[in-house]
Write a protein that holds these residues in place. Structure first.
Motif, PDB file in Angstrom:
ATOM      1  N   GLU A  13       0.851  -1.198   0.000  1.00 28.98           N
ATOM      2  CA  GLU A  13       0.000   0.000   0.000  1.00 28.98           C
ATOM      3  C   GLU A  13       0.883   1.242   0.000  1.00 28.98           C
ATOM      4  O   GLU A  13       1.803   1.341   0.807  1.00 28.98           O
ATOM      5  CB  GLU A  13      -0.900  -0.042   1.247  1.00 28.98           C
ATOM      6  CG  GLU A  13      -1.614   1.245   1.586  1.00 28.98           C
ATOM      7  CD  GLU A  13      -2.639   1.660   0.544  1.00 28.98           C
ATOM      8  OE1 GLU A  13      -2.328   2.572  -0.238  1.00 28.98           O
ATOM      9  OE2 GLU A  13      -3.730   1.060   0.526  1.00 28.98           O
ATOM     10  N   ASP A  14       0.632   2.166  -0.920  1.00 30.06           N
ATOM     11  CA  ASP A  14       1.505   3.348  -1.011  1.00 30.06           C
ATOM     12  C   ASP A  14       1.089   4.469  -0.067  1.00 30.06           C
ATOM     13  O   ASP A  14       1.912   5.289   0.315  1.00 30.06           O
ATOM     14  CB  ASP A  14       1.555   3.870  -2.458  1.00 30.06           C
ATOM     15  CG  ASP A  14       0.183   4.252  -2.976  1.00 30.06           C
ATOM     16  OD1 ASP A  14      -0.768   3.488  -2.706  1.00 30.06           O
ATOM     17  OD2 ASP A  14       0.041   5.294  -3.638  1.00 30.06           O
ATOM     18  N   ASP A  57      -3.051  -3.202  -2.555  1.00 29.94           N
ATOM     19  CA  ASP A  57      -3.750  -2.027  -3.068  1.00 29.94           C
ATOM     20  C   ASP A  57      -3.632  -2.008  -4.588  1.00 29.94           C
ATOM     21  O   ASP A  57      -2.597  -2.383  -5.146  1.00 29.94           O
ATOM     22  CB  ASP A  57      -3.109  -0.761  -2.465  1.00 29.94           C
ATOM     23  CG  ASP A  57      -3.832   0.501  -2.916  1.00 29.94           C
ATOM     24  OD1 ASP A  57      -5.073   0.457  -3.062  1.00 29.94           O
ATOM     25  OD2 ASP A  57      -3.151   1.523  -3.109  1.00 29.94           O
ATOM     26  N   GLY A  59      -4.137   0.858  -6.598  1.00 29.94           N
ATOM     27  CA  GLY A  59      -3.484   2.086  -7.049  1.00 29.94           C
ATOM     28  C   GLY A  59      -2.112   2.246  -6.429  1.00 29.94           C
ATOM     29  O   GLY A  59      -1.972   2.786  -5.333  1.00 29.94           O
ATOM     30  N   LYS A 106     -12.359   0.595  -0.296  1.00 26.06           N
ATOM     31  CA  LYS A 106     -12.038   1.661   0.660  1.00 26.06           C
ATOM     32  C   LYS A 106     -13.185   2.655   0.742  1.00 26.06           C
ATOM     33  O   LYS A 106     -13.770   2.952  -0.292  1.00 26.06           O
ATOM     34  CB  LYS A 106     -10.767   2.395   0.217  1.00 26.06           C
ATOM     35  CG  LYS A 106      -9.514   1.555   0.237  1.00 26.06           C
ATOM     36  CD  LYS A 106      -8.379   2.412  -0.315  1.00 26.06           C
ATOM     37  CE  LYS A 106      -7.086   1.610  -0.375  1.00 26.06           C
ATOM     38  NZ  LYS A 106      -6.012   2.357  -1.023  1.00 26.06           N
TER      39      LYS A 106
HETATM   40 CA    CA Z   1      -2.951   3.640  -3.409  1.00 26.18          CA
END
Ligand code: CA
Length: 232
Positions: A13-14, A57, A59, A106
């Motif tokens: 996850e970024d 995630d 993205g 989310k």
């Molecule tokens: Ca993301």
């Protein structure tokens, strides 16, 4: 979870806030947590940390979640829980088609996240406990070894794909409805329903090299469900 080695969850996850919050929630739930902030380090961690499950995630910078999922699926049957953006309904469908075992949109609650992780880990273990070897001369499925051979060649399947094939072959010749498959394969009929079954069947056929539905031993029975019937 029985004693011995801790169960490791890899979080890719970024977003630093979500990453930290996932780390905290999963640690409190008793898991060992590995973290990666982008796709490439996530893939690296799959090899070096050997996690029991990945929370991924979609993205991500650089290598995005789809590319990571593809590569994970090419190499392993690790359970993958996909995190999709709010409002991106199409991502769910794409995720299941791409071999994710489950997804969460989310924002999600902590309790729901932990419940999904637990369910996926339970399923993975349940899949290894099934007893009988199935062999019809074309396809051989060994539940204990978790191997599938088609025409003697090893085929790698995700845990969900493997369970689906195992349930279909255990009921060889019988038509199973999407509701029955959701119950027996996913263990949770409250998911997105028949669509989930449909994409899993499509993907399983492709994996097995039976992409042509006309000649595939995994048959669709219009309006009813699916059946495994090997050609004579
Ligand atoms: Ca993301």
């Amino acid at each position: 979870v029985t004693g011995g080695e801790p169960v490791t969850v890899l979080v890719v996850e970024d977003d630093p806030f979500i990453r930290r919050s996932l780390e905290k929630v999963l640690t409190l739930a008793g898991y060992a947590v590995s973290l990666a902030a982008d796709g490439r380090s996530g893939l690296r961690a799959v090899h070096t940390e050997r996690p029991d499950l990945v929370v991924l995630d979609i993205g991500l910078p650089g290598l995005d979640g789809w590319q990571v999922l593809d590569r994970v699926r090419d190499l392993s049957d690790l359970p993958v829980l996909l995190l999709t953006a709010h409002g991106a309904e199409a991502e769910k469908v794409r995720g299941l088609r791409a071999g994710a075992d489950d997804y969460l949109t989310k924002p999600f609650g902590n309790a729901e996240l932990v419940a999904r992780v637990q369910a996926l880990l339970r399923r993975g273990r349940a899949g290894t406990a099934a007893p009988e070897v199935y062999d019809d001369g074309v396809m051989r499925l060994d539940p204990a070894a978790r191997t599938v051979l088609v025409g003697g060649a090893d085929v790698r399947l995700s845990p969900t794909e493997f369970r689906l094939l195992a349930v279909l072959t255990r009921n060889s010749g019988l038509v199973l409805t999407p509701a029955q498959l959701l119950d027996r394969v996913w263990g949770d009929p409250s998911g997105i329903g028949p669509e989930r079954v449909k994409f899993a069947v499509l993907r399983l056929r492709r994996r097995l090299g039976w992409g042509d539905p006309g000649s595939s031993p995994i048959q669709s029975v219009r309006g009813i469900g699916y059946r495994y019937r090997p050609s004579a």
